[in-house]
Design a protein around this motif. Structure first.
Motif, PDB file in Angstrom:
ATOM      1  N   UNK A 191       3.028   7.937  14.692  1.00 52.32           N
ATOM      2  CA  UNK A 191       4.080   7.204  13.983  1.00 52.32           C
ATOM      3  C   UNK A 191       3.598   6.624  12.663  1.00 52.32           C
ATOM      4  N   UNK A 192       2.279   6.478  12.496  1.00 50.91           N
ATOM      5  CA  UNK A 192       1.741   5.841  11.292  1.00 50.91           C
ATOM      6  C   UNK A 192       1.561   6.812  10.140  1.00 50.91           C
ATOM      7  N   UNK A 193       1.913   8.082  10.316  1.00 52.26           N
ATOM      8  CA  UNK A 193       1.656   9.082   9.274  1.00 52.26           C
ATOM      9  C   UNK A 193       2.363   8.730   7.977  1.00 52.26           C
ATOM     10  N   UNK A 194       3.583   8.221   8.092  1.00 54.79           N
ATOM     11  CA  UNK A 194       4.331   7.877   6.885  1.00 54.79           C
ATOM     12  C   UNK A 194       3.651   6.742   6.124  1.00 54.79           C
ATOM     13  N   UNK A 195       2.995   5.835   6.845  1.00 49.77           N
ATOM     14  CA  UNK A 195       2.356   4.694   6.211  1.00 49.77           C
ATOM     15  C   UNK A 195       1.036   5.056   5.541  1.00 49.77           C
ATOM     16  N   UNK A 196       0.439   6.158   5.961  1.00 52.95           N
ATOM     17  CA  UNK A 196      -0.882   6.515   5.444  1.00 52.95           C
ATOM     18  C   UNK A 196      -0.845   6.814   3.957  1.00 52.95           C
ATOM     19  N   UNK A 197       0.209   7.498   3.510  1.00 56.39           N
ATOM     20  CA  UNK A 197       0.309   7.826   2.080  1.00 56.39           C
ATOM     21  C   UNK A 197       0.415   6.551   1.254  1.00 56.39           C
ATOM     22  N   UNK A 198       1.189   5.572   1.757  1.00 59.10           N
ATOM     23  CA  UNK A 198       1.307   4.297   1.058  1.00 59.10           C
ATOM     24  C   UNK A 198      -0.032   3.587   1.001  1.00 59.10           C
ATOM     25  N   UNK A 199      -0.737   3.591   2.109  1.00 55.69           N
ATOM     26  CA  UNK A 199      -2.053   2.948   2.177  1.00 55.69           C
ATOM     27  C   UNK A 199      -3.022   3.595   1.191  1.00 55.69           C
ATOM     28  N   UNK A 200      -3.074   4.930   1.194  1.00 48.91           N
ATOM     29  CA  UNK A 200      -3.998   5.641   0.311  1.00 48.91           C
ATOM     30  C   UNK A 200      -3.654   5.419  -1.156  1.00 48.91           C
ATOM     31  N   UNK A 201      -2.361   5.377  -1.447  1.00 56.16           N
ATOM     32  CA  UNK A 201      -1.940   5.226  -2.841  1.00 56.16           C
ATOM     33  C   UNK A 201      -2.203   3.819  -3.359  1.00 56.16           C
ATOM     34  N   UNK A 202      -2.020   2.813  -2.497  1.00 51.70           N
ATOM     35  CA  UNK A 202      -2.151   1.427  -2.944  1.00 51.70           C
ATOM     36  C   UNK A 202      -3.602   0.964  -3.006  1.00 51.70           C
ATOM     37  N   UNK A 203      -4.418   1.466  -2.119  1.00 54.33           N
ATOM     38  CA  UNK A 203      -5.741   0.868  -1.972  1.00 54.33           C
ATOM     39  C   UNK A 203      -6.734   1.366  -3.009  1.00 54.33           C
ATOM     40  N   UNK A 204      -6.904   2.681  -3.112  1.00 52.73           N
ATOM     41  CA  UNK A 204      -7.916   3.229  -4.008  1.00 52.73           C
ATOM     42  C   UNK A 204      -7.375   4.425  -4.774  1.00 52.73           C
ATOM     43  N   UNK A 205      -7.933   4.638  -5.949  1.00 51.59           N
ATOM     44  CA  UNK A 205      -7.768   5.897  -6.661  1.00 51.59           C
ATOM     45  C   UNK A 205      -9.128   6.572  -6.705  1.00 51.59           C
ATOM     46  N   UNK A 206      -9.225   7.747  -6.093  1.00 57.27           N
ATOM     47  CA  UNK A 206     -10.518   8.407  -5.946  1.00 57.27           C
ATOM     48  C   UNK A 206     -10.905   9.141  -7.222  1.00 57.27           C
ATOM     49  N   UNK A 207     -12.167   9.076  -7.605  1.00 57.36           N
ATOM     50  CA  UNK A 207     -12.635   9.991  -8.642  1.00 57.36           C
ATOM     51  C   UNK A 207     -12.586  11.416  -8.103  1.00 57.36           C
ATOM     52  N   UNK A 208     -12.173  12.379  -8.914  1.00 54.90           N
ATOM     53  CA  UNK A 208     -12.031  13.745  -8.403  1.00 54.90           C
ATOM     54  C   UNK A 208     -13.372  14.421  -8.174  1.00 54.90           C
ATOM     55  N   UNK A 209     -13.311  15.484  -7.382  1.00 54.11           N
ATOM     56  CA  UNK A 209     -14.479  16.336  -7.212  1.00 54.11           C
ATOM     57  C   UNK A 209     -15.519  15.776  -6.261  1.00 54.11           C
ATOM     58  N   UNK A 210     -16.769  16.220  -6.477  1.00 56.49           N
ATOM     59  CA  UNK A 210     -17.840  15.905  -5.541  1.00 56.49           C
ATOM     60  C   UNK A 210     -18.147  14.416  -5.458  1.00 56.49           C
ATOM     61  N   UNK A 211     -18.006  13.695  -6.567  1.00 55.11           N
ATOM     62  CA  UNK A 211     -18.321  12.262  -6.548  1.00 55.11           C
ATOM     63  C   UNK A 211     -17.397  11.509  -5.585  1.00 55.11           C
ATOM     64  N   UNK A 212     -16.110  11.828  -5.639  1.00 53.68           N
ATOM     65  CA  UNK A 212     -15.172  11.169  -4.735  1.00 53.68           C
ATOM     66  C   UNK A 212     -15.449  11.505  -3.283  1.00 53.68           C
ATOM     67  N   UNK A 213     -15.791  12.750  -2.996  1.00 56.30           N
ATOM     68  CA  UNK A 213     -16.080  13.151  -1.617  1.00 56.30           C
ATOM     69  C   UNK A 213     -17.342  12.478  -1.097  1.00 56.30           C
ATOM     70  N   UNK A 214     -18.362  12.358  -1.937  1.00 58.20           N
ATOM     71  CA  UNK A 214     -19.588  11.672  -1.519  1.00 58.20           C
ATOM     72  C   UNK A 214     -19.317  10.190  -1.276  1.00 58.20           C
ATOM     73  N   UNK A 215     -18.462   9.582  -2.087  1.00 59.42           N
ATOM     74  CA  UNK A 215     -18.064   8.185  -1.858  1.00 59.42           C
ATOM     75  C   UNK A 215     -17.472   8.013  -0.461  1.00 59.42           C
TER      76      UNK A 215
END
Length: 336
Positions: free
Chosen positions: A57-81
């Motif tokens: 049931x929380x799937x809809x909330x996950x996008x909001x959480x991800x969008x509000x909390x952090x903006x990831x640097x793209x590529x390998x740096x973001x994945x290593x973070x």
């Protein structure tokens, strides 16, 4: 390399979700087992089912959480973070589980990501964007306020409950509230799935965005099923160290107060996830509600020594995870 790092993040997120369910399952059903409302086996199965439903049931909330909390640097740096943060949060959770102390997976993960971001900035790599503006409102304030609110509500809610039962024999009150504890335990497990399910889903979504495999507002169909499945498997393996701490060492509640504590905790988790879209710690909320209901019974019913050690673990969690997140990012920085 990006594909390899993405797979590593997904596997580590699966481990984190498993450990989350493993550790927090006992938090959801500790009082139900302690008051013999449910057998341990039935309690774990019930927690697993409702954890799964809450995570789905929380799937809809996950996008909001991800969008509000952090903006990831793209590529390998973001994945290593993300990888460094998940490893740090998982190891800290295992350590506190081994010590038998309830701890917040939410605060551990977010703190570890902040530490990884600091490690990234220290060597001149792009950090996470949005930390300064979102941590105060989405993490720090709920972290400080939710245990206080849970304690107060747990303490106060005992009064109307006991007033409604004033003409009922104590044995009948215990029997009826013991039955209701099964429902309350399921509600706490569902609230845990709502809260913690969206965290793991959001982290994997951020990894997919950093790898260019998905958009920030598009959740793949398999992702909530993946998160719910790992939480459920972890729950079914549920560890009982923390259950013993909450149900026996910290405070011993009668069935009525145990029911009140569970209902208060479940209500706050629902409000935080659905109404406020804020990450609340299931562990902090349940523990504070238990202590509040126990204080209503009598203040000396709570083991002050254990409570102090739990409080120290709560304070140490963000500090330790920030440090661990930075250390693991620096160790993994050759992969960026």
């Amino acid at each position: 390399m990006i594909t390899v790092l993405l797979m590593a993040v997904i596997v580590t997120a699966a481990i984190f979700a498993f450990l989350n369910g493993f550790r927090d399952a006992s938090t959801a059903v500790a009082l139900s087992v302690r008051n013999r409302a449910l057998t341990p086996s039935i309690a774990i199965i019930l927690a697993g089912v409702f954890n799964c439903l809450g995570a789905l049931a929380s799937a809809v909330l996950a996008a909001t959480f991800a969008d509000k909390l952090f903006t990831m640097p793209p590529g390998r740096n973001g994945l290593v973070l993300l990888l460094a943060g998940l490893i740090a949060a998982s190891l800290w959770g295992i350590y506190l589980w081994w010590r038998g102390f309830p701890s917040s997976s939410t605060h551990a993960l977010i703190s570890a990501l902040v530490g990884a971001s600091m490690g990234s900035a220290a060597i001149g790599h792009p950090p996470l964007d949005g930390i300064n503006t979102t941590l105060l409102t989405l993490v720090l304030l709920p972290m400080l306020v939710s245990p206080i609110v849970a304690f107060v509500l747990g303490f106060v809610a005992v009064y109307p409950t006991s007033w409604m039962a004033r003409y009922t024999a104590p044995s009948q009150v215990n029997r009826r509230t013991r039955q209701l504890q099964a429902v309350a335990g399921a509600a706490v497990a569902f609230g845990h799935g709502l809260q913690d399910g969206q965290r793991t889903t959001a982290v994997v979504l951020l990894a997919l965005v950093a790898a260019g495999a998905s958009g920030a507002d598009s959740i793949p169909v398999w992702l909530p099923i993946f998160t719910a499945g790992m939480l459920t498997v972890g729950t079914l393996f549920g560890g009982w160290r923390i259950s013993y701490t909450l149900g026996h060492r910290l405070v011993r509640l009668d069935p009525m107060r145990g029911f009140v504590a569970q209902i208060v905790a479940a209500g706050l988790l629902f409000v935080g996830a659905i109404g406020l879209h804020m990450p609340l710690s299931t562990t902090h909320t349940v523990t504070a509600a238990i202590v509040g209901a126990g204080a209503n019974q009598r203040f000396t019913a709570t083991n002050g020594r254990i409570l102090a050690r739990i409080a120290v673990a709560w304070i140490a969690t963000p500090l330790a995870c920030v440090l661990l997140g930075a250390v693991f990012f620096l160790a993994l920085s050759p992969l960026t």
